[in-house]
Design an enzyme around this catalytic site. Structure first.
Site, short mmCIF file in Angstrom:
data_model
loop_
_atom_site.label_atom_id
_atom_site.label_comp_id
_atom_site.label_asym_id
_atom_site.label_seq_id
_atom_site.Cartn_x
_atom_site.Cartn_y
_atom_site.Cartn_z
CE LYS A 273 -4.53 0.74 0.14
NZ LYS A 273 -5.53 -0.07 -0.59
CB ILE B 132 -23.73 12.00 5.32
CG1 ILE B 132 -22.57 11.68 4.37
CG2 ILE B 132 -23.54 11.31 6.65
CD1 ILE B 132 -21.23 12.18 4.87
#
Length: 378
Positions: free
Chosen positions: A89, A213
């Site tokens: 990563k 949201i």
């Protein structure tokens, strides 16, 4: 001498943090403002593969911790997806809204190239396919670029399809049929992946509870549902944990499954696309004890990874979807292993990973002992 001792302590601390990782590379280019970390966890199964995240970390320690945690997760994810890659990563320290530039990503591409194929990367949170078009000008070790540049395109499509396959496998394990219709699903998050999952379930005749949201995403799904078979009901972001449903599908932030939320859950299973859904590894045992079947997220959301890894063979949507279908069978097998051994699904998945690692190491040792390169005439 005091400064030297302090530097030595910092260095020792970094080595302790990366104790079970093979390599960590710090990338710094003052001319472009690039500050990045590449973490390579394990390359037993192949070169490291993992996306690059851009985020305004508070400090270097926070960035390093995130890179190490995510790289380790990629080892398990690649093994579960059977893509012949190991885990890695990268994180770039910066605000993706204001710190990006083509030059920064070209500089990052140069650092990736310096690893000479030990690490392949592409998009993650805070980065886009277009960012990596710039990086790909400096290295060939880039995956997940737009179709126009020879890549596989939008990875959210196979990711969402893989989640649907995982839901079908879970239905089959629990009910003896993998049909999606007639079941209820609670979905947390309607981003690119969550929206596609919701549409697929509604189209198949499933009923969904949703929360997000983003009210525009909610409105978009409600409008689409008018022409689909299933029904949609919008709930509050906290109420989603208390909904009575067959399957809970977390598709937003990680760490949403903790002692408090698990105590509120009224579902039979959890199958979602969000990364690192468990706040702590011990939360897998809480779910197991409560009788909630948990599908490890890195198995469920591997569709995007499969597409990115498949680009090395030349983009093929048909081949990617065929490989993504294996998520169904992998998950079913994992559920059965968990039931047979009495271990929770996370423990059973770790056992599978360890077996794969040992088998690969055995094959590597065997060939290194018994096979000479064809150009070796001794």
């Amino acid at each position: 001498m005091e400064k030297l001792n302090q530097s030595q302590e910092v260095g020792n601390d970094i080595f302790k943090k990366m104790a079970n990782h093979e390599q960590v590379v710090f990338c710094n280019d003052p001319s472009t403002g690039l500050r990045a970390i590449i973490a390579i966890h394990n390359t037993t199964l192949g070169p490291a593969l993992g996306g690059t995240r851009m985020y305004p970390y508070e400090n270097m320690d926070a960035a390093l911790e995130d890179a190490l945690r995510l790289a380790e997760g990629m080892t398990a994810k690649c093994a579960a997806a059977d893509v012949d890659f190991g885990g890695g990563k990268a994180v770039i320290i910066g605000d993706p809204k204001k710190d990006k530039s083509p030059a920064l990503f070209r500089a990052f591409g140069q650092f990736v190239d310096s690893l000479n194929g030990r690490f392949y990367t592409g998009t993650d949170m805070g980065t886009t396919m277009e960012d990596f078009v710039h990086a790909s000008k400096e290295t060939r070790f880039i995956n997940g670029i737009p179709e126009a540049y020879g890549g596989g395109g939008d990875s959210s499509i196979p990711t969402a399809q893989g989640v649907v396959y995982a839901i079908q496998a879970t239905n089959y394990y629990l009910h003896g049929t993998d049909l999606l219709e007639g079941r209820t699903y609670s979905i947390q998050g309607l981003g690119k992946v969550g929206m596609k999952i919701a549409e697929s379930l509604l189209e198949a005749g499933g009923d969904v509870f949703v929360t997000d949201i983003n009210q525009e995403a909610i409105a978009e799904l409600v409008e689409k549902a008018e022409t689909l078979r299933g029904n949609v009901q919008v709930v509050d972001h906290l109420e989603i944990y208390r909904v009575s449903a067959d399957i809970f599908i977390p598709c937003a932030m990680g760490g949403v499954l903790n002692e408090r939320t698990i105590s509120e859950l009224r579902v039979h299973a959890i199958v979602g696309s969000a990364n690192n859904q468990l706040a702590h590894s011990s939360d897998a045992a809480l779910l197991h004890d409560k009788g909630i079947l948990y599908a490890p997220d890195y198995i469920v959301n591997a569709g995007g990874l499969i597409q990115v890894a498949d680009e090395l063979y030349g983009p093929s949507k048909e081949r990617v979807l065929q490989k993504t279908r294996t998520i169904y069978h992998t998950l079913l097998q994992l559920y059965r292993e968990s039931a047979t051994t009495g271990k929770n699904t996370v423990e059973a998945a770790q056992d599978r990973l360890q077996r794969q690692m040992k088998e690969q190491q055995h094959r590597s040792n065997f060939f290194s002992r018994n096979v000479r390169p064809k150009w070796d005439f001794k």
